[in-house]
Design a protein around this motif. Structure first.
Motif, PDB file in Angstrom:
ATOM      1  N   ARG A 265     -43.710  63.653  64.269  1.00 38.16           N
ATOM      2  CA  ARG A 265     -43.626  63.444  62.826  1.00 38.16           C
ATOM      3  C   ARG A 265     -45.011  63.597  62.190  1.00 38.16           C
ATOM      4  NH1 ARG A 265     -39.746  59.481  64.556  1.00 38.16           N
ATOM      5  NH2 ARG A 265     -37.720  59.757  63.508  1.00 38.16           N
ATOM      6  N   LEU A 266     -45.003  63.982  60.922  1.00 39.48           N
ATOM      7  CA  LEU A 266     -46.248  64.114  60.182  1.00 39.48           C
ATOM      8  C   LEU A 266     -46.621  62.764  59.578  1.00 39.48           C
ATOM      9  CD1 LEU A 266     -45.556  67.535  58.419  1.00 39.48           C
ATOM     10  CD2 LEU A 266     -46.842  67.096  60.519  1.00 39.48           C
ATOM     11  N   PRO A 267     -47.873  62.346  59.682  1.00 36.86           N
ATOM     12  CA  PRO A 267     -48.260  60.972  59.322  1.00 36.86           C
ATOM     13  C   PRO A 267     -48.203  60.646  57.843  1.00 36.86           C
ATOM     14  CG  PRO A 267     -50.182  62.263  59.901  1.00 36.86           C
ATOM     15  CD  PRO A 267     -48.991  63.111  60.252  1.00 36.86           C
ATOM     16  N   PHE A 268     -48.101  61.651  56.966  1.00 37.46           N
ATOM     17  CA  PHE A 268     -48.115  61.366  55.533  1.00 37.46           C
ATOM     18  C   PHE A 268     -46.720  61.285  54.927  1.00 37.46           C
ATOM     19  CE2 PHE A 268     -48.793  65.901  56.266  1.00 37.46           C
ATOM     20  CZ  PHE A 268     -47.783  66.479  55.519  1.00 37.46           C
ATOM     21  N   LEU A 269     -45.667  61.479  55.737  1.00 36.68           N
ATOM     22  CA  LEU A 269     -44.306  61.471  55.201  1.00 36.68           C
ATOM     23  C   LEU A 269     -43.707  60.069  55.252  1.00 36.68           C
ATOM     24  CD1 LEU A 269     -42.937  64.810  56.713  1.00 36.68           C
ATOM     25  CD2 LEU A 269     -44.047  64.413  54.501  1.00 36.68           C
ATOM     26  N   ASN A 270     -44.332  59.154  54.523  1.00 36.73           N
ATOM     27  CA  ASN A 270     -43.846  57.781  54.466  1.00 36.73           C
ATOM     28  C   ASN A 270     -44.449  57.081  53.251  1.00 36.73           C
ATOM     29  OD1 ASN A 270     -46.400  56.203  55.545  1.00 36.73           O
ATOM     30  ND2 ASN A 270     -46.086  57.929  56.939  1.00 36.73           N
ATOM     31  N   VAL A 271     -43.816  55.996  52.854  1.00 35.02           N
ATOM     32  CA  VAL A 271     -44.221  55.254  51.662  1.00 35.02           C
ATOM     33  C   VAL A 271     -45.634  54.712  51.804  1.00 35.02           C
ATOM     34  CG1 VAL A 271     -43.762  53.154  50.343  1.00 35.02           C
ATOM     35  CG2 VAL A 271     -41.858  54.656  51.005  1.00 35.02           C
TER      36      VAL A 271
END
Length: 438
Positions: A265-271
């Protein structure tokens, strides 16, 4: 006991002893044109507006020739503008704003017109400023919300083990994927536009707010240190990180709170990442509102997707069928449409065209809930949806409050259960959010 606490809390707020957070409610004017139970008129908003502090009416568009804003549906807006702003007579605490852009101002002939606005000379940008002020003041809005469309980041791709290593090796030579080679210039121009807008709107005693649309990279376009003082608040639309349209071959949490460091997963795809960026760049937390979607994103499962539904779900086949109310948008279901598909007992069929969806609750309260119906032996009727129900929306609201944010923004009222079809309670997502940010 909960209802007694709610009543006590409301009384305390009226006395001015507790400062409740913002609850920014978006109203999509396109919902007025939907059919049947999905049609939402201004009169359907009454119950929600007991809880909302701000109502944002979306959307108006941008003329690419002269950079003036204009109605995207004159036949609707000529009546709705007045009906919406008149709601303040019944809810005097409410501020009503007009939003420009969003994902509704689709112009295939001029896909980069909002970048063109940033590159325009001062005279042409003044057309934008003047036309927004005229439209806002003439129709009685309290201010303007900027939801400008900028290029979105590249969708996550599916990579096997060899592909993952190759991608990392290649990145040493190619750097990050560049969507906008002039992003630095556009970032500076956006800051200047915001300063000029703020100056004009302050003179007229009007609010100015900003929405960061999903998958728009804040590092490319937003100089946080220069911007935050120009806006009354900033809404971070922290959802749709993965969607069946952008990511057709794999299903995953569409709006997780935390980074789950698995499956490449890409680390910036989250709140959390999105909020941290703004806070680490010195935006006051009270200026930020966390955006929560009242709809879910649904993928079509295949025989290769397996039976568990544990994300990341492999070998999906793009968007699943949309809901019965909003059938024109495959892969998107409102909360009541999702609720109607969920199993109500454990003896229901697990697979097949008429089988309900089995809900999987995120007990960690970090990533989100999902529901599924595996494909049958022929690879048909598979369905997987990631969504925030009222409970998880409340978890996010509590998270926002715990981070010291100004509040929550809900996208949007027409996707909440405004008719009470699921449990009989209208606007359950709005209610849940309000309870946790109060």
């Amino acid at each position: 006991m909960k209802f007694h606490l709610l009543g006590l809390l409301g009384a305390v707020q009226l006395l001015g002893l507790v400062q409740a957070g913002n609850l920014v409610c978006y109203y999509d004017s396109a919902s007025y044109l939907r059919k049947g139970l999905a049609r939402q008129t201004p009169s359907d908003l009454d119950l929600a507006l007991q809880f909302c502090t701000h109502l944002v009416y979306g959307y108006v568009g941008l003329n690419p020739q002269n950079f003036e804003v204009h109605s995207l549906n004159v036949d609707v807006d000529m009546f709705n503008f007045k009906d919406i702003t008149m709601l303040r007579t019944r809810y005097p605490q409410l501020k009503v704003l007009l939003s420009v852009g969003g994902d509704h101002d689709v112009d295939e002939a001029h896909p980069n017109k909002y970048l063109d606005l940033l590159e325009a000379n001062r005279t042409m940008q003044q057309n934008f400023i003047d036309s927004t002020m005229i439209l806002v003041r003439r129709n009685g809005f309290d201010g303007l919300d900027l939801a400008l469309q900028f290029p979105k980041n590249k969708p996550r791709k599916v990579h096997g083990t060899v592909g993952t290593y190759w991608k990392k090796f290649k990145k040493l030579f190619t750097g990050d994927y560049i969507v906008d080679p002039n992003a630095a210039l556009h970032k500076e121009s956006y800051s200047e536009l915001a300063v000029n807008l703020r100056r004009a709107f302050q003179t007229a005693n009007l609010m100015l707010t900003m929405t960061v649309l999903p998958n728009v990279n804040s590092t490319w376009y937003f100089d946080v240190a220069k911007l935050h003082s120009q806006f009354d608040f900033i809404n971070l639309a922290a959802f749709d990180f993965l969607t069946p349209t952008r990511n057709p071959d794999e299903g995953d949490y569409s709006a997780p709170i935390k980074f789950l460091d698995e499956e490449n997963r890409l680390p910036f795809l989250n709140v959390e990442y999105q909020i941290d960026y703004w806070l680490h760049n010195h935006c006051p937390p009270q200026k930020l509102n966390l955006g929560i979607a009242s709809y879910g994103r649904a993928w079509k499962l295949t025989s290769g997707s397996g039976l568990s539904g544990l994300p990341v779900v492999p070998q999906t086949d793009g968007p699943a069928s949309g809901g019965l109310q909003i059938a024109s948008t495959d892969g998107l279901l409102s909360w009541p449409e999702i609720c109607a598909k969920l199993a109500t007992n454990n003896t229901a069929a697990y697979r097949g065209a008429n089988a309900p969806l089995r809900k999987v609750t995120d007990l960690t309260q970090k990533y989100g809930n999902y529901a599924l119906r595996p494909a049958n032996e022929d690879g048909e009727h598979g369905f997987w949806v990631s969504y925030d129900d009222p409970d998880f929306a409340g978890i996010k609201a509590a998270y926002a409050k715990g981070r010291g944010l100004g509040g929550v923004a809900i996208y949007d009222l027409s996707y909440d259960d405004f008719r009470g079809l699921c449990t009989g309670q209208k606007y359950p997502i709005v209610r849940s959010v309000k309870y946790f940010i109060a």
